[in-house]
Write an enzyme that holds these catalytic residues in place. Structure first.
Site, PDB file in Angstrom:
ATOM      1  N   LYS A 121      -4.840   3.138  -2.923  1.00 30.16           N
ATOM      2  CA  LYS A 121      -4.075   2.472  -1.868  1.00 30.16           C
ATOM      3  C   LYS A 121      -4.940   2.257  -0.621  1.00 30.16           C
ATOM      4  O   LYS A 121      -4.808   1.232   0.057  1.00 30.16           O
ATOM      5  CB  LYS A 121      -2.817   3.286  -1.520  1.00 30.16           C
ATOM      6  CG  LYS A 121      -1.766   3.301  -2.632  1.00 30.16           C
ATOM      7  CD  LYS A 121      -1.229   1.914  -2.939  1.00 30.16           C
ATOM      8  CE  LYS A 121       0.086   1.954  -3.703  1.00 30.16           C
ATOM      9  NZ  LYS A 121       0.547   0.623  -4.118  1.00 30.16           N
ATOM     10  N   SER A 146       0.861  -1.180   0.000  1.00 24.47           N
ATOM     11  CA  SER A 146       0.000   0.000   0.000  1.00 24.47           C
ATOM     12  C   SER A 146       0.901   1.234   0.000  1.00 24.47           C
ATOM     13  O   SER A 146       1.927   1.258  -0.687  1.00 24.47           O
ATOM     14  CB  SER A 146      -0.898  -0.082   1.240  1.00 24.47           C
ATOM     15  OG  SER A 146      -1.646   1.067   1.416  1.00 24.47           O
ATOM     16  N   TYR A 154      -4.390   7.987  -6.489  1.00 22.62           N
ATOM     17  CA  TYR A 154      -3.403   7.049  -5.929  1.00 22.62           C
ATOM     18  C   TYR A 154      -3.728   6.765  -4.463  1.00 22.62           C
ATOM     19  O   TYR A 154      -3.788   5.611  -4.036  1.00 22.62           O
ATOM     20  CB  TYR A 154      -2.014   7.662  -6.082  1.00 22.62           C
ATOM     21  CG  TYR A 154      -0.882   6.855  -5.482  1.00 22.62           C
ATOM     22  CD1 TYR A 154      -0.440   5.681  -6.082  1.00 22.62           C
ATOM     23  CD2 TYR A 154      -0.236   7.284  -4.324  1.00 22.62           C
ATOM     24  CE1 TYR A 154       0.615   4.952  -5.544  1.00 22.62           C
ATOM     25  CE2 TYR A 154       0.809   6.562  -3.775  1.00 22.62           C
ATOM     26  CZ  TYR A 154       1.237   5.396  -4.392  1.00 22.62           C
ATOM     27  OH  TYR A 154       2.279   4.685  -3.850  1.00 22.62           O
TER      28      TYR A 154
END
Ligand code: NAD
Length: 275
Positions: A172, A154, A168
């Protein structure tokens, strides 16, 4: 008992088989190297053949078997065949590290400048690819019937507002949530699932994104006054994959030099930088 004898007894992954995705470079290659150092044979996945060969060489240099499994992990057929080739080539599967990620080819953008194509590229490379790998790996581990460990890479950006990296950060954070669901569903089969969340780590992909001044500002903002090194994520993966961590599942573990505590990572500037 000598200290190193104790360490050998506590962490010995000899006889285990691991797969690491995106292991031709950066963090993935270090994770593969450290798993091999701890005794695993390792299948190395990457999109790029030359990088894949470098990852295999890193495993072989540790005295273990390395197997190249070139595949684009955004494609489900390619992922299924990658897992099948790992099991036929190395005999079994015990540990899977889903490391492919990063910001894709999308520029870092203010939220209102996000466009669909870039968002899809980021979510595909980070979240979709991870889910596809997890499904194939979980099926294989369940079929084998001896438990296993799945580590999803992650990011510290999943834990706080991810300025100019909204898609993003969201992808994650999705991986952290996926990890919880999988840990709950797969726990009864003895399969542990964890997320590793690195802070800024100057791999060859990330280093060119920052100028020296930005690097200094980031370091200054970190409680430990240093960044995470790729090999430190390798050490952490070994610990989490080992029996030392056998009662830990469903968590995300930050390895960010304390960035979460300060929560003041300087935003990446307005420059049209690409990771
Ligand atoms: N470097 C950082 O600062 C940092 C911080 C937090 C999280 N992370 C996460 O760590 C992971 C690794 O980051 P890195 O900096 O080592 O990346 P990297 O770009 O150095 O290495 C990634 C590797 O994955 C391969 N790859 C890319 N797309 C692929 C695909 N579709 N199929 C197969 N292989 C593919 C690339 O060829 C490359 O070799 C990523 O998930 C990233 O989001 C990195």
């Amino acid at each position: 008992m000598a200290e190193n004898e104790l360490a050998e007894q506590l962490i010995d992954l000899t006889g285990k088989v691991a797969i690491v995705t995106g292991a031709g470079a950066g963090i993935g290659r270090e994770i593969a190297r450290w798993l091999a150092r701890a005794g695993c044979d390792v299948a190395i996945n990457d999109l790029d053949e030359e990088r894949t060969a470098r990852g295999v060489a890193a495993v072989v240099a540790e005295g273990r078997r390395g197997l190249a499994v070139v595949a684009d992990v955004r494609e489900s057929g390619a992922v299924e065949s990658m897992i099948a080739r790992t099991i036929s080539g190395l005999g079994r599967l015990d540990i899977a590290v889903n490391n492919v990620g990063l910001m894709g080819d999308a520029p870092q953008a203010h939220f209102t400048d996000l466009v669909a194509e870039d968002v899809r590229s980021v979510v595909d490379r980070n979240l979709v690819a991870t889910i596809l790998c997890c499904v194939a790996e979980a099926k294989a581990l369940k079929e084998q019937g001896e438990g296993g460990v799945i580590l999803n890479v992650s990011s510290g950006e999943s834990t706080r507002p991810a300025l100019r990296l909204a898609a993003y950060g969201a992808a994650k954070a999705g991986i952290n949530h996926l990890t919880q669901t999988m840990a709950t569903e797969l726990g009864p089969d003895g399969i542990r699932v964890l997320s590793i969340a690195p802070g800024t780590t100057l791999t060859e992909t990330v280093r060119p994104v920052f100028d020296d001044e930005h690097v200094e500002r980031v370091i200054e903002s970190l409680p430990l006054r240093r960044m995470t090194e790729p090999e430190e994520l390798g050490r952490m993966a070994v610990f989490l994959a080992s029996d030392l961590a056998r009662c830990i599942t469903g968590q995300f573990i930050l390895a960010d030099a304390g960035a979460w505590l300060s929560r003041t990572r300087p935003p990446i500037g307005d420059a049209d930088v690409r990771p």
